[in-house]
Design a protein around this motif. Structure first.
Motif, PDB file in Angstrom:
ATOM      1  N   LEU A 175       0.846  -1.189   0.000  1.00 25.41           N
ATOM      2  CA  LEU A 175       0.000   0.000   0.000  1.00 25.41           C
ATOM      3  C   LEU A 175       0.881   1.238   0.000  1.00 25.41           C
ATOM      4  CD1 LEU A 175      -2.795   1.397   0.298  1.00 25.41           C
ATOM      5  CD2 LEU A 175      -2.514   1.153   2.773  1.00 25.41           C
ATOM      6  N   ALA A 176       0.524   2.214  -0.830  1.00 28.96           N
ATOM      7  CA  ALA A 176       1.224   3.500  -0.848  1.00 28.96           C
ATOM      8  C   ALA A 176       0.195   4.618  -0.765  1.00 28.96           C
ATOM      9  CB  ALA A 176       2.061   3.641  -2.115  1.00 28.96           C
ATOM     10  N   VAL A 177       0.427   5.556   0.149  1.00 26.37           N
ATOM     11  CA  VAL A 177      -0.414   6.745   0.269  1.00 26.37           C
ATOM     12  C   VAL A 177       0.502   7.961   0.232  1.00 26.37           C
ATOM     13  CG1 VAL A 177      -2.201   5.543   1.566  1.00 26.37           C
ATOM     14  CG2 VAL A 177      -0.365   6.713   2.800  1.00 26.37           C
ATOM     15  N   GLU A 178      -0.068   9.090  -0.156  1.00 28.57           N
ATOM     16  CA  GLU A 178       0.776  10.265  -0.362  1.00 28.57           C
ATOM     17  C   GLU A 178       0.046  11.531   0.050  1.00 28.57           C
ATOM     18  OE1 GLU A 178       3.926  11.869  -3.625  1.00 28.57           O
ATOM     19  OE2 GLU A 178       2.110  10.954  -4.419  1.00 28.57           O
ATOM     20  N   LYS A 183      -1.090  -5.619   3.735  1.00 26.79           N
ATOM     21  CA  LYS A 183      -0.545  -6.983   3.650  1.00 26.79           C
ATOM     22  C   LYS A 183       0.681  -6.936   2.740  1.00 26.79           C
ATOM     23  CE  LYS A 183      -3.814  -8.866   6.111  1.00 26.79           C
ATOM     24  NZ  LYS A 183      -4.834  -9.712   5.493  1.00 26.79           N
ATOM     25  N   GLY A 184       1.736  -6.368   3.255  1.00 28.80           N
ATOM     26  CA  GLY A 184       2.948  -6.155   2.477  1.00 28.80           C
ATOM     27  C   GLY A 184       3.591  -4.852   2.905  1.00 28.80           C
ATOM     28  N   GLU A 185       4.331  -4.232   2.009  1.00 27.94           N
ATOM     29  CA  GLU A 185       5.028  -2.983   2.295  1.00 27.94           C
ATOM     30  C   GLU A 185       4.028  -1.830   2.383  1.00 27.94           C
ATOM     31  OE1 GLU A 185       8.750  -0.351   0.440  1.00 27.94           O
ATOM     32  OE2 GLU A 185       7.616  -1.740  -0.834  1.00 27.94           O
ATOM     33  N   LEU A 186       4.303  -0.887   3.286  1.00 31.98           N
ATOM     34  CA  LEU A 186       3.492   0.327   3.419  1.00 31.98           C
ATOM     35  C   LEU A 186       4.387   1.531   3.177  1.00 31.98           C
ATOM     36  CD1 LEU A 186       0.965   1.948   4.173  1.00 31.98           C
ATOM     37  CD2 LEU A 186       1.623   1.692   6.580  1.00 31.98           C
ATOM     38  N   ILE A 187       4.028   2.339   2.176  1.00 30.66           N
ATOM     39  CA  ILE A 187       4.803   3.523   1.813  1.00 30.66           C
ATOM     40  C   ILE A 187       3.980   4.759   2.121  1.00 30.66           C
ATOM     41  CG2 ILE A 187       5.848   4.800  -0.099  1.00 30.66           C
ATOM     42  CD1 ILE A 187       6.396   2.092  -1.426  1.00 30.66           C
ATOM     43  N   ILE A 188       4.555   5.672   2.882  1.00 33.35           N
ATOM     44  CA  ILE A 188       3.880   6.918   3.246  1.00 33.35           C
ATOM     45  C   ILE A 188       4.757   8.067   2.783  1.00 33.35           C
ATOM     46  CG2 ILE A 188       3.010   8.339   5.132  1.00 33.35           C
ATOM     47  CD1 ILE A 188       2.631   5.668   6.692  1.00 33.35           C
ATOM     48  N   PHE A 212       8.743   5.921   5.360  1.00 32.49           N
ATOM     49  CA  PHE A 212       8.266   7.289   5.453  1.00 32.49           C
ATOM     50  C   PHE A 212       9.089   8.128   4.488  1.00 32.49           C
ATOM     51  CE2 PHE A 212       7.384   5.501   9.682  1.00 32.49           C
ATOM     52  CZ  PHE A 212       6.025   5.739   9.756  1.00 32.49           C
ATOM     53  N   GLY A 213       8.521   8.481   3.368  1.00 30.70           N
ATOM     54  CA  GLY A 213       9.221   9.301   2.389  1.00 30.70           C
ATOM     55  C   GLY A 213       9.349   8.618   1.050  1.00 30.70           C
ATOM     56  N   THR A 214      10.287   7.719   0.932  1.00 28.67           N
ATOM     57  CA  THR A 214      10.616   6.895  -0.233  1.00 28.67           C
ATOM     58  C   THR A 214      11.343   7.624  -1.349  1.00 28.67           C
ATOM     59  OG1 THR A 214       8.630   7.111  -1.620  1.00 28.67           O
ATOM     60  CG2 THR A 214       8.540   5.529   0.194  1.00 28.67           C
TER      61      THR A 214
END
Length: 470
Positions: free
Chosen positions: A157-160, A188-193, A213-215
């Protein structure tokens, strides 16, 4: 009713204007009572701004790769929304109805949900089907918004949060627009914020994979973690400021610095705010720049405990500041947390907290690594402290050093402590009794009933030390 016009993107050149892209803008004013599922297909390179009202018990399904904008604040339909492909944007509070929104990975551009209503509150739960990453975000916020529903993903999941003009384009700059997440987030896996503004997480953030946090190296912004129910095994940071709003919000994870420090100096930091935190260990990732560092700070006394779940030495550029005390209580006996210099730069820890090594080890290395204000170090029986700093005093402020475990000095170690500490340990003062007097004063408060204090004394000091006890 629909109105259609062509939107031309132009490039100003010395010879005049040249058309470089073309898109179609549609405005739809039709009110639709929903009974069953109502599909809205938006072709690629098309924006459909729907100002009409959706009502009823049916559902809305968005298809097509173009952008659908829901702009009516009085959409009261209760069947939910399905986003099969391309973006759907909410330009008003109330535009999304009240029920669940399902976002499906679909074709590129993948289905995604965008929030573009200033100071709006959205109650919808959000289900994300598929895997999203740093290049494809499932949810993006452009304005100050509050999301009260739960967000759940079947994959990564990625949110921005990035405050731009609401179109998803333009230069992204930090201006601290805030996204408040009052519901849980579960991946259910990597979380990108990705945070260019401020992200406030008031409920649990959980991921079976790593949390980032960032990416990207350009990301700064603020992240507030306010739940002790967060659950993730590791997290990496790309220059945000992270604020702790409760004890143990970091989930006992290991923390990796993951980007070269190319932006505002001193920005990258963790603010403990007086709340004790537990981490596995600290490290610099292979992708971090040689001079990358991150401050761990608190203006109020608090304790950072490292549980040392790694069997090897972990080297970090984290810097302890303020009133943060460090405790190493490793579950792996061979674990060592190394604080070292970074590419020849001065690494100055300014905390006036203490260091306690219960189990595992701490290693201090480098030419310019120093803990300039730390007053006390305790190395317990199963702990170790290794110092190998050249050319300067590693602990110039230490006045209390208690070692029941192992204390080691490297071959190139200069003077780890000041002459003052040696004097306190070896000089008994004019009477020769200063040492005993100091410890007996403390023993009154430290001894349990039935406890005893034992001293090794000089052959002619017995009566004088006895007098100090009574």
């Amino acid at each position: 009713m629909k109105s259609v016009k062509s939107v031309l993107g132009c490039l100003l050149a010395a010879t005049g204007f040249s058309v470089v892209s073309q898109a179609t803008l549609i405005t739809t004013e039709t009110d639709v009572p929903l009974d069953g599922e109502y599909p809205v297909d938006v072709p690629a390179d098309t924006t459909n701004v729907w100002t009409g009202c959706f009502s009823g018990e049916g559902a809305l399904r968005k298809t097509g790769l173009g952008l659908l904008v829901l702009a009516n604040p009085n959409n009261v339909f209760t069947g939910g929304i399905a986003i099969d492909a391309g973006p759907l944007r909410a330009d008003a509070e109330g535009a999304l109805g009240t029920e669940k929104i399902t976002i499906t990975q679909g074709a590129t551009p993948r289905g995604c949900l965008q929030f573009n209503a200033q100071d709006a509150v959205f109650p919808n739960d959000i289900d994300v089907v598929g895997t999203y990453n740093k290049d494809y975000r499932a949810c993006s916020t452009f304005k100050n918004v509050t999301l009260t529903g739960n967000v759940t993903s079947t994959g990564g999941l990625a949110v921005e949060n990035y405050p731009v003009n609401g179109t998803g384009g333009g230069t992204r700059e930090v201006n601290f627009q805030s996204t408040t997440w009052n519901g849980t987030i579960t991946a259910k896996g990597e979380l990108i914020i990705r945070t260019y503004g401020t992200n406030v997480f008031n409920a649990a953030v959980s991921a079976t994979g790593a949390v980032s946090f960032g990416t990207v190296a350009s990301t700064m912004g603020h992240v507030f973690l306010n739940s002790a129910d967060n659950s993730f095994s590791s997290f990496s940071t790309y220059q945000p400021k992270i604020y702790c709003g409760a004890a143990n919000v970091l989930s006992g994870a290991y923390w990796s610095i993951s980007a070269k420090s190319s932006r505002q100096k001193g920005w990258h930091s963790l603010h403990m705010n007086g709340y004790d935190q537990t981490l596995n260990y600290l490290k610099n990732a292979a992708t971090a720049g040689a001079s990358e560092s991150c401050q761990i700070r608190s203006d109020k006394p608090c304790v950072l405990t490292l549980t040392g779940g790694s069997s090897s030495t972990q080297t970090t550029g984290h810097i302890l500041c303020g009133k943060v005390s460090l405790v190493v209580d490793a579950t792996k006996p061979t674990f060592v947390q190394c604080f070292g210099e970074l590419n020849g730069t001065v690494t100055t820890h300014t905390t006036d907290g203490t260091m306690t090594v219960k189990k595992g080890g701490v290693q201090i290395t480098g030419l310019k690594t120093t803990f300039e204000n730390m007053p006390q170090i305790d190395v317990e029986a199963s702990g170790s402290l290794a110092i190998d700093t050249e050319g300067q005093v590693a602990f110039p402020a230490v006045t209390t050093l208690n070692v029941a475990g192992k204390l080691e000095f490297g071959a190139s170690a200069g003077k780890p402590f000041t002459d003052q500490l040696a004097s306190l340990a070896l000089d008994g003062g004019a009477s020769g009794l200063d040492f005993y007097d100091r410890y007996l004063s403390d023993a009154v408060n430290l001894l349990k009933p039935g406890g005893a204090v034992f001293f090794e004394i000089g052959e002619n000091q017995g009566e004088a030390v006895r007098q100090l006890m009574f």
